[in-house]
Design a protein around this motif. Structure first.
Motif, short mmCIF file in Angstrom:
data_model
loop_
_atom_site.label_atom_id
_atom_site.label_comp_id
_atom_site.label_asym_id
_atom_site.label_seq_id
_atom_site.Cartn_x
_atom_site.Cartn_y
_atom_site.Cartn_z
N TYR B 40 0.82 -1.71 0.19
CA TYR B 40 -0.48 -0.43 0.42
C TYR B 40 0.54 1.25 -0.27
O TYR B 40 2.13 1.19 0.78
CB TYR B 40 -1.15 -0.42 1.31
CG TYR B 40 -1.46 1.45 1.25
CD1 TYR B 40 -3.00 1.09 0.43
CD2 TYR B 40 -1.44 2.23 2.76
CE1 TYR B 40 -3.81 2.32 1.36
CE2 TYR B 40 -2.03 3.46 2.67
CZ TYR B 40 -3.15 3.48 1.85
OH TYR B 40 -4.83 4.39 1.66
N TYR B 41 0.24 1.70 -0.77
CA TYR B 41 0.89 2.74 -0.96
C TYR B 41 0.83 4.39 -0.06
O TYR B 41 -0.10 4.70 0.20
CB TYR B 41 0.66 4.47 -2.28
CG TYR B 41 1.53 4.99 -2.57
CD1 TYR B 41 2.80 5.24 -3.58
CD2 TYR B 41 1.11 6.60 -2.27
CE1 TYR B 41 3.21 6.81 -3.06
CE2 TYR B 41 2.01 7.89 -2.65
CZ TYR B 41 2.95 7.63 -3.04
OH TYR B 41 3.59 9.13 -3.45
N VAL B 42 1.48 4.90 0.83
CA VAL B 42 1.29 5.72 2.38
C VAL B 42 1.72 7.05 1.57
O VAL B 42 0.67 7.53 1.97
CB VAL B 42 1.89 5.34 3.78
CG1 VAL B 42 2.02 5.76 4.59
CG2 VAL B 42 1.95 3.33 3.79
N ASP B 43 2.47 6.74 1.45
CA ASP B 43 3.57 8.47 1.04
C ASP B 43 4.68 7.78 0.32
O ASP B 43 4.76 7.12 -0.21
CB ASP B 43 3.81 9.80 1.94
CG ASP B 43 4.58 9.27 3.22
OD1 ASP B 43 5.89 8.17 2.50
OD2 ASP B 43 4.14 9.40 4.44
N GLU B 44 5.57 9.34 0.04
CA GLU B 44 6.56 8.83 -1.76
C GLU B 44 7.83 8.47 -0.30
O GLU B 44 8.82 7.71 -0.70
CB GLU B 44 6.87 10.19 -2.24
CG GLU B 44 7.69 11.10 -1.00
CD GLU B 44 8.19 11.70 -2.38
OE1 GLU B 44 7.67 12.25 -3.06
OE2 GLU B 44 8.60 13.08 -1.69
N ALA B 45 7.29 8.42 0.39
CA ALA B 45 8.74 8.06 1.12
C ALA B 45 8.56 6.35 2.31
O ALA B 45 8.96 5.89 2.93
CB ALA B 45 9.06 8.79 2.30
N HIS B 46 7.10 6.44 1.46
CA HIS B 46 6.54 4.73 2.89
C HIS B 46 5.90 4.53 1.70
O HIS B 46 5.48 3.99 1.85
CB HIS B 46 5.78 5.31 4.25
CG HIS B 46 7.01 6.60 5.16
ND1 HIS B 46 7.01 7.95 5.20
CD2 HIS B 46 7.73 5.60 5.97
CE1 HIS B 46 7.84 8.03 5.98
NE2 HIS B 46 7.83 7.46 7.26
N ALA B 47 5.65 2.95 2.79
CA ALA B 47 4.75 1.34 1.87
C ALA B 47 4.02 0.62 3.27
O ALA B 47 5.12 0.67 3.37
CB ALA B 47 5.49 0.86 1.01
N VAL B 123 4.26 -0.66 8.45
CA VAL B 123 4.77 0.46 8.04
C VAL B 123 6.07 0.70 7.37
O VAL B 123 6.93 0.32 8.55
CB VAL B 123 4.31 2.35 8.40
CG1 VAL B 123 5.05 2.51 7.62
CG2 VAL B 123 2.95 1.68 8.10
N TYR B 124 6.72 0.60 5.69
CA TYR B 124 8.23 0.69 5.96
C TYR B 124 8.66 1.66 4.97
O TYR B 124 8.22 2.18 4.31
CB TYR B 124 8.32 -0.52 4.91
CG TYR B 124 8.17 -2.03 5.70
CD1 TYR B 124 9.30 -2.46 5.54
CD2 TYR B 124 6.90 -2.49 5.56
CE1 TYR B 124 8.81 -3.80 6.25
CE2 TYR B 124 6.96 -3.71 5.85
CZ TYR B 124 8.33 -4.36 6.62
OH TYR B 124 7.80 -5.80 6.89
N ARG B 125 9.71 1.93 5.62
CA ARG B 125 10.14 3.33 5.17
C ARG B 125 11.15 3.46 3.59
O ARG B 125 11.33 1.81 3.62
CB ARG B 125 11.30 4.25 5.73
CG ARG B 125 12.35 5.53 5.47
CD ARG B 125 12.92 5.86 5.95
NE ARG B 125 13.97 4.85 6.80
CZ ARG B 125 14.94 5.36 6.53
NH1 ARG B 125 15.50 5.89 5.02
NH2 ARG B 125 16.53 4.36 6.80
N VAL B 126 10.92 3.87 2.27
CA VAL B 126 11.76 3.29 1.50
C VAL B 126 12.98 3.21 1.43
O VAL B 126 13.53 4.70 1.08
CB VAL B 126 10.55 3.82 0.00
CG1 VAL B 126 11.96 3.84 -1.04
CG2 VAL B 126 9.27 3.87 -0.29
#
Lengths: 162, 140
Positions: B40-47, B123-126
Motif C-alpha cells: 500500500y502506498y502511504v506516501d512517497e517515502a513509505h509503503a 509500515v516501511y520506509r523506502v
C-alpha cells in the motif's frame, strides 16, 4: 529427502517461484526464478534464475551459502518454501531451457482465464528468460499456502522436536 | 533507474491485485521468501505491507528491519524492486482501515474469504525503488 508429493507438485503443477539470499550485512535480496528441477538424489533443487535478477546473487551465495526458494501454483496458491545451502552454479543447459518452456506454458494456461484480454506474449513474458542455474541442498521445507497452517515446517517434521 | 522514493509511476502496479514477493532475513542470517497480498502506498517515502498471519516474516523484520519487495507491473511489463526498512506496525487508523477493505476485496476475488484477514499494517520506509523491465525476448 524431498517428499514425493512435493516432487510431483514441483514437476507437474507449480508455475511461479522466487528465491532469496542475503549478504554479509544481513540485507536480503530477491531473485526471480523461471524454472526448477529436483536433483537425482532427491535432496537438492536447481533454480533457474532470471537474467535481470542476478545482482548480488553469486557473491552472497559464495559468501554465506544461504538460499531460500518459494514455489507456488497459481491460482490455487499452494505454496512451499525450500531452505538450504548453496552447492554450485553453472550456465544454462538445453534441458534447463526446455523446463522453463514447459513452466511458461503451464503458467500461461493458469492465468489465461484470469487475464483473458491480456496479449499472449505479455503473459508468457512474465516467466523471464533465465541465465544461470543454482543448485542447493534442501535442509528444510515449509508449507506456505495461505491459511492458519502457513509457516509449518514439513521437513524435517516439527513434531520430531517436540 | 533507482530512486529513493516511490514514484507516481509505481502506483498502478501497487493497485493491480497481483501479489508481491517479499524477502527478509532473520538475525541468524536465514533468508525467507513469502508472497504478500498487498503493498500500500502511504506516501512517497513509505509503503505498508499487509500482515495477515503470524509468520517468519513478521519475526524477521522485528529482528532485522531490512526487507526486499518485488512488485509485478503486468501492464507496464516490468518489475519494481523495493528496498525497505521496517518502521512500525499499525492495528487501527486510516492506513489499516483502507488496507483491511482492500484485503477483503482481494480475498473475495481470489476465493480466500475467511482466510485472508488483516492483523496489522506494517509500515516501511523506502530506501530505494528500481524499475526492472521484462526481457524483450523469451528463452525459447
Amino acid at each position: 529427502m524431498i517428499p514425493g508429493k512435493i516432487v510431483r507438485f514441483l514437476e507437474e503443477y507449480a508455475n511461479v517461484a522466487f528465491a532469496g539470499t542475503r549478504n554479509q550485512a544481513l540485507v536480503p535480496y530477491g531473485h526471480r526464478v523461471s524454472g526448477w528441477h529436483v536433483g537425482a538424489d532427491g535432496r537438492s533443487l536447481t533454480a533457474l534464475i532470471a537474467e535481470q535478477f542476478t545482482t548480488r546473487l553469486i557473491e552472497s551465495l559464495e559468501g554465506n551459502g544461504e538460499f531460500a526458494l518459494t514455489v507456488e501454483e497459481f491460482p490455487s496458491h499452494e505454496t512451499y518454501q525450500f531452505k538450504g545451502r548453496y552447492l554450485r552454479h553453472r550456465p544454462l543447459r538445453r534441458e534447463d531451457v526446455e523446463i522453463v518452456d514447459r513452466i511458461r506454458q503451464r503458467f500461461f494456461k493458469a492465468v489465461r482465464p484470469i487475464f483473458a484480454d491480456g496479449p499472449e506474449h505479455h503473459l508468457q513474458a512474465f516467466i523471464l528468460k533465465p541465465c544461470l542455474a543454482v543448485e542447493f541442498e534442501v535442509f528444510e521445507i515449509y508449507l506456505q499456502t495461505p491459511g492458519p497452517a502457513a509457516g509449518t515446517r514439513l521437513v524435517p517434521p516439527e513434531t520430531l522436536e517436540k | 533507474m533507482s530512486t529513493t522514493v516511490l514514484p507516481d509511476e509505481i502506483r498502478p502496479a501497487l493497485d493491480n491485485g497481483v501479489p508481491a514477493v517479499m524477502v527478509t532475513c532473520s538475525a541468524a542470517g536465514v533468508p525467507n521468501v513469502t508472497v504478500v497480498s498487498q503493498v500500500y502506498y502511504v506516501d512517497e517515502a513509505h509503503a505498508a505491507l499487509s500482515f495477515q498471519f503470524f509468520s517468519k516474516t513478521i519475526r524477521n523484520v522485528r529482528e532485522n528491519p531490512r526487507a526486499f519487495v518485488c512488485v509485478s507491473d503486468v501492464v507496464g511489463h516490468a518489475h519494481w524492486i523495493l528496498q525497505l526498512e521496517f518502521e512500525r506496525s499499525e492495528t487501527a487508523g486510516p492506513i489499516f482501515d483502507v488496507m483491511e477493505m482492500q484485503i477483503e476485496a482481494i480475498a473475495s476475488a481470489t476465493g480466500m474469504s475467511g482466510i485472508f484477514k488483516l492483523r496489522a499494517a506494517d509500515v516501511y520506509r523506502v530506501l530505494s525503488a528500481e524499475k526492472v523491465p521484462y526481457s524483450a525476448t523469451i528463452a525459447s
